[in-house]
Design an enzyme around this catalytic site. Structure first.
Site, short mmCIF file in Angstrom:
data_model
loop_
_atom_site.label_atom_id
_atom_site.label_comp_id
_atom_site.label_asym_id
_atom_site.label_seq_id
_atom_site.Cartn_x
_atom_site.Cartn_y
_atom_site.Cartn_z
N ALA A 169 55.73 -85.34 27.99
CA ALA A 169 55.97 -86.71 27.65
C ALA A 169 54.57 -87.64 27.76
CB ALA A 169 57.10 -87.28 28.54
N ASP A 170 54.08 -87.31 28.65
CA ASP A 170 52.58 -88.02 28.79
C ASP A 170 51.53 -87.37 28.96
OD1 ASP A 170 51.25 -90.32 29.57
OD2 ASP A 170 51.86 -90.24 31.64
N LEU A 171 51.02 -86.65 27.90
CA LEU A 171 49.69 -85.87 27.99
C LEU A 171 48.67 -86.64 27.94
CD1 LEU A 171 48.74 -82.83 27.75
CD2 LEU A 171 48.86 -83.32 25.31
#
Length: 243
Positions: A169-171
């Site tokens: 979700a938050d690369l």
């Protein structure tokens, strides 16, 4: 290796843990003061409000307390709307880490998670195995150590996750770790396993690219960054994705 999932009731909530990591986990495991009293706590900056490193019977672990970010943090802090045990942030993340481990992908070792109910809301914590002697991709960039060789390795590890349908979700550059044992992806809060599709895979990559640019990766210009670092990353990513 498959996670040996066990759930036990805890005061005001429940604990989910991997019995293979430790046969017994109680609420004390999620209290920094408990570890501090035993000389088993040290803190390390990072994340919202920092993280704690604790020496547990399951080995050295990272203890994370889930906190909201952005404007909603001022209103909700560490509270999340209750919609069922299996939908709590910690239960979902720990179970995804179990899938990642079973697939043989390089992620944090799942240990345990806990939630506590507060009426219509809940708060949660997560324990994962610490990846030893690791630095973030952001730290490598700040030290001038992001080169095309490292970019190739980053492209390869992301493709391995994407090929298995693991969506992060938050690369960003803070969630890619480099250690002597290889590269890892961390912080799978809100992540999930999806059917592999080009749209979300490319969106994931573009999120990482924006993170690198924001941190100054294009110091010599964006064109130079694309021609060297980003091209090397994408070429290896595409090659690994189609293996």
């Amino acid at each position: 290796m498959m996670m040996q999932e066990q759930v036990r009731e805890d005061a005001g909530g429940a604990i989910l843990f991997d019995a293979a990591a430790s046969p017994q986990v109680d609420g004390n495991w999620f209290a920094p003061a408990y570890w501090s009293e035993r000389g088993a706590l040290r803190t390390q900056a990072g994340g919202r409000g920092g993280i704690a490193i604790v020496d547990t019977p399951a080995g050295e672990c990272v203890l994370k307390h889930y906190r909201r970010g952005g404007m909603v943090a001022a209103l909700m802090g560490d509270r999340y709307l209750w919609s069922g045990r299996d939908r709590t942030r910690g239960f979902q993340e720990l179970r995804l880490l179990g899938v990642i481990a079973e697939l043989g992908l390089p992620g944090p070792r799942p240990v345990a998670t806990r939630y506590i109910r507060h009426g219509l809301f809940y708060s949660a914590d997560l324990l994962t195995g610490r990846i030893q002697d690791a630095s973030t991709l952001a730290e490598y960039l700040a030290q001038g150590r992001l080169d095309d060789t490292l970019a190739v390795a980053v492209g390869d590890v992301i493709a391995r996750f994407h090929r298995a349908g693991i969506w992060h979700a938050d690369l960003n550059a803070h969630n890619v770790l480099i250690a002597d044992t290889g590269l890892y992806l961390i912080d799978f809060d809100r992540g999930e396993r999806r059917t592999p599709e080009r749209a979300w895979q490319q969106a994931n990559l573009q999120r990482l690219r924006r993170s690198l640019l924001k941190l100054g990766a294009a110091g010599q210009g964006e064109a130079a960054f694309d021609a060297t670092i980003w091209t090397s990353l994408i070429e290896r990513y595409e090659r690994t994705l189609t293996l």
